[in-house]
Design a protein around this motif. Structure first.
Motif, short mmCIF file in Angstrom:
data_model
loop_
_atom_site.label_atom_id
_atom_site.label_comp_id
_atom_site.label_asym_id
_atom_site.label_seq_id
_atom_site.Cartn_x
_atom_site.Cartn_y
_atom_site.Cartn_z
N PRO B 4 81.31 33.48 2.16
CA PRO B 4 81.13 32.26 1.38
C PRO B 4 81.90 32.26 0.07
N VAL B 5 82.04 31.07 -0.50
CA VAL B 5 82.32 30.98 -1.92
C VAL B 5 81.01 31.35 -2.60
N LEU B 6 81.07 32.35 -3.45
CA LEU B 6 79.84 32.86 -4.08
C LEU B 6 79.84 32.44 -5.55
N ILE B 7 78.81 31.71 -5.93
CA ILE B 7 78.67 31.25 -7.31
C ILE B 7 77.55 32.06 -7.95
N VAL B 8 77.84 32.74 -9.06
CA VAL B 8 76.79 33.50 -9.74
C VAL B 8 76.38 32.73 -10.99
N GLY B 9 75.09 32.36 -11.05
CA GLY B 9 74.55 31.50 -12.12
C GLY B 9 74.16 30.17 -11.52
N ALA B 10 72.83 29.91 -11.46
CA ALA B 10 72.34 28.70 -10.78
C ALA B 10 71.87 27.68 -11.81
N SER B 11 72.79 27.31 -12.70
CA SER B 11 72.46 26.29 -13.70
C SER B 11 73.45 25.14 -13.51
N MET B 12 73.72 24.42 -14.58
CA MET B 12 74.57 23.25 -14.44
C MET B 12 75.96 23.59 -13.91
N PRO B 37 63.89 31.48 -11.79
CA PRO B 37 63.16 31.12 -10.57
C PRO B 37 63.33 29.65 -10.18
N TYR B 38 64.00 28.85 -11.01
CA TYR B 38 64.05 27.41 -10.81
C TYR B 38 65.39 26.93 -10.25
N ALA B 39 65.33 25.84 -9.49
CA ALA B 39 66.56 25.13 -9.13
C ALA B 39 67.18 24.59 -10.42
N PRO B 40 68.50 24.33 -10.42
CA PRO B 40 69.19 23.95 -11.66
C PRO B 40 68.51 22.80 -12.41
N TYR B 41 68.44 22.97 -13.72
CA TYR B 41 67.81 21.94 -14.56
C TYR B 41 68.64 21.76 -15.82
N ASN B 42 68.32 20.68 -16.51
CA ASN B 42 69.10 20.24 -17.65
C ASN B 42 68.54 20.85 -18.94
N ARG B 43 69.38 21.55 -19.71
CA ARG B 43 68.85 22.25 -20.89
C ARG B 43 68.68 21.38 -22.13
N PRO B 44 69.55 20.42 -22.41
CA PRO B 44 69.42 19.71 -23.70
C PRO B 44 68.02 19.17 -24.02
N PRO B 45 67.26 18.63 -23.05
CA PRO B 45 65.93 18.12 -23.43
C PRO B 45 64.97 19.23 -23.88
N LEU B 46 65.30 20.50 -23.61
CA LEU B 46 64.38 21.58 -23.94
C LEU B 46 64.15 21.72 -25.44
N SER B 47 65.10 21.25 -26.23
CA SER B 47 64.91 21.32 -27.69
C SER B 47 64.61 19.93 -28.26
N LYS B 48 64.60 18.93 -27.38
CA LYS B 48 64.47 17.55 -27.87
C LYS B 48 63.25 16.87 -27.26
N GLU B 49 63.48 15.79 -26.50
CA GLU B 49 62.34 14.95 -26.10
C GLU B 49 61.32 15.68 -25.22
N VAL B 50 61.81 16.57 -24.35
CA VAL B 50 60.87 17.22 -23.45
C VAL B 50 59.97 18.22 -24.20
N LEU B 51 60.55 18.84 -25.23
CA LEU B 51 59.74 19.77 -26.04
C LEU B 51 58.64 19.00 -26.75
N ALA B 52 58.90 17.72 -27.04
CA ALA B 52 57.91 16.91 -27.74
C ALA B 52 56.81 16.43 -26.79
N GLU B 53 57.12 16.43 -25.49
CA GLU B 53 56.13 15.95 -24.52
C GLU B 53 55.63 17.16 -23.71
N THR B 54 55.47 16.98 -22.41
CA THR B 54 55.07 18.14 -21.61
C THR B 54 56.30 18.73 -20.97
N VAL B 55 56.44 20.02 -21.07
CA VAL B 55 57.61 20.66 -20.50
C VAL B 55 57.29 21.06 -19.06
#
Ligand SMILES: Cc1cc2nc3c(=O)[nH]c(=O)nc-3n(C[C@H](O)[C@H](O)[C@H](O)COP(=O)(O)OP(=O)(O)OC[C@H]3O[C@@H](n4cnc5c(N)ncnc54)[C@H](O)[C@@H]3O)c2cc1C
Ligand code: SF4
Lengths: 63, 389
Positions: B4-12, B37-55
């Motif tokens: 396979p094409v092997l990609i190391v790092g399962a983020s954006m 342990p997670y499927a890829p997710y978006n990091r910018p909200p982690l310091s912004k709106e999502v941190l203010a609500e429920t993460v």
């Protein structure tokens, strides 16, 4: 035809989508996003690219 | 079957590479290995709106596209080493993964304070979803939050914590927050806007140690004073996740050095034909600016570099790779948007609007515009974007 949905509660009107699909998205005179709710299938690739660049991940194609 | 094409790092970066490979017509196998342990997710909200609500993962997960339904995701698995001569990587379980092409997408991790009394509860950094979940639990109204570092992430966390009713102090060595990117005038204005919301800045100051028995109780500064602290957030920059590549013929002095096709370079400057690098960990030359290779730690770069890798890999690349770096930041109701590489500027000027309200700054190097940044005034900011194409 594709149907486009932008979650306006999420959208911060950054307008990044405008560069990818200018015939679907535009910023109006008040710098607010306006978009067409449907587009031709030929626009799909551009709208997919707009989905990728939207900082708020607010855009979806609803089949 | 071919490897396979092997990609190391399962983020954006990893996700966008898998998507782009499919989009440009590669139909062979793709495997993505990531240690979170997670499927890829978006990091910018982690310091912004999502941190203010429920993460939660649901709130930030990237939508899975049909094109990548057959991608083999190996999550919760750390890659320990790579052998580029033999086209294999080895994971922490000892499993060996052969590849036809390798895509390095391992990004960055936060740098942490190096202090004598460091074994304390209440210390946080913000890079992963788990980091954000842990921090959110501690951001209670009235909590005394000390943020070390006044870059974008530090300032975003300051704004979010303040909005949640915490007492917030920002400690940093610089003269004003985000000054290296924004320049003196806009940075000073952002400091005023934070102060108007009640954030206290302790600038031109470094942390020398922490106070506390089992949990953080205070932060000791180099002027001898101690700031009381329940929650410590360390936002002092990052390290590249490249240890697993050590021992290979690569330039790992800062990220992974690549050429304009994002192929990893050997020490002698000859690229590896089947090793590519995407996202924050890629140090690439951008001829739109100059010959210097740089890491650009902005959100649009994983997508841009992934597209280029897919084009090069499928032999459809045309012309030079000249992405326009772009970033945004949200702090209270200040929404900043920028294009270009602001930090290259030797001169910064207000070019539209009013510094106390919405405004746009131009960033110039030897008289040539290298960046633009505005608070609000989107159309004006965008009208300069063409300067960087
Ligand atoms: C809190 C926060 C806020 C941000 N806000 C903004 C913003 O407002 N605007 C903006 O432009 N940018 C912002 N960014 C930057 C943006 O999120 C990054 O540029 C982007 O996440 C980079 O993606 P990446 O895939 O290159 O790297 P990463 O997202 O760092 O992904 C790398 C992945 O590889 C994994 N990994 C590392 N080593 C190994 C190994 N040995 N084996 C297996 N897996 C491994 C990591 O765990 C991680 O999952 C922000 C970043 C953070 C953390
Ligand atoms: S890119 Fe996203 S946030 Fe920006 S205007 Fe378009 S939909 Fe809104």
């Amino acid at each position: 035809m594709i149907k486009i949905d932008v979650d306006m509660a999420k959208c911060q009107h950054y307008g990044q989508c405008v560069f990818e699909a200018p015939s679907v998205f535009e910023l109006n005179n008040d710098d607010k996003l306006e978009y067409t709710a449907t587009a031709d299938d030929s626009e799909r690739a551009n709208v997919e690219a707009a989905i990728d660049v939207c900082p708020m991940q607010a855009i979806r194609i609803v089949e | 079957m071919s490897h396979p094409v092997l990609i190391v790092g399962a983020s954006m970066g990893g996700l966008r590479t898998a998507e782009a490979l499919r989009r440009f017509g590669y139909v062979g196998p793709i495997t993505v290995i990531g240690d979170e342990p997670y499927a890829p997710y978006n990091r910018p909200p982690l310091s912004k709106e999502v941190l203010a609500e429920t993460v939660s993962h649901e709130a930030v997960a990237f939508e899975q596209r049909e094109s990548t339904a057959d991608v083999n995701w190996v999550l919760g698995t750390r890659v320990e080493s790579a052998d580029l001569e033999h086209n294999i990587v080895t994971d922490a379980n000892g499993d060996v993964h052969p590849y036809s092409a390798l895509v390095i997408a391992t990004g960055l991790r936060p740098r942490r304070l190096n202090v004598a009394n460091g074994e304390l509860r209440g210390r946080h950094a913000v890079r992963t979803l788990d980091d954000a979940i842990a921090l959110r639990a501690d951001l209670k109204p009235g909590a005394r939050v000390v943020i070390v570092g006044a870059g974008f992430i530090g300032c975003e966390v300051a704004a979010t914590a303040r909005t949640l009713g915490c007492d917030v102090t920002v400690v940093a060595p610089g003269i004003s927050p985000m000054q290296r990117s924004l320049g003196t005038e806009l940075a000073a204005e952002m400091q005023r806007r934070h102060e108007a919301k009640g954030v206290v800045f302790r600038l031109k100051t470094a942390v020398t140690d922490l106070v506390g028995e089992s949990a953080v109780e205070g932060v000791v500064l180099d002027d001898g004073t101690t700031v009381p602290c329940d929650v410590l957030v360390e936002a002092i920059g990052s390290h590249e996740n490249t240890e697993w590549l050590e021992g290979n013929d690569l330039n790992l002095s800062a990220g992974v050095l690549v050429n304009n096709d994002l192929r990893a370079m050997r020490q002698n400057g000859v690229p590896w034909n089947n090793v590519f690098v995407v996202g924050d960990v890629a140090r690439f030359p951008n001829p739109a600016y100059d010959d210097d290779a740089r890491q650009i730690e902005h959100w649009n770069i994983p997508t841009e570099t992934a597209k280029r890798v897919a084009q090069v890999f499928t032999e459809q690349a045309q012309g030079e790779f000249r992405p326009i770096p772009s970033f945004w930041t949200d702090q209270y109701d200040n929404h900043l948007l920028a294009y270009g590489v602001l930090a290259l500027a030797d001169d910064v000027k207000l070019i539209d609007g009013d510094i106390t309200g919405d405004c746009v700054f131009g960033y110039y190097r030897s008289g040539k515009m290298v960046g633009v940044c505005g608070i609000g005034m989107r159309s004006v900011v965008q009208s300069y974007r063409a300067n960087f194409v």
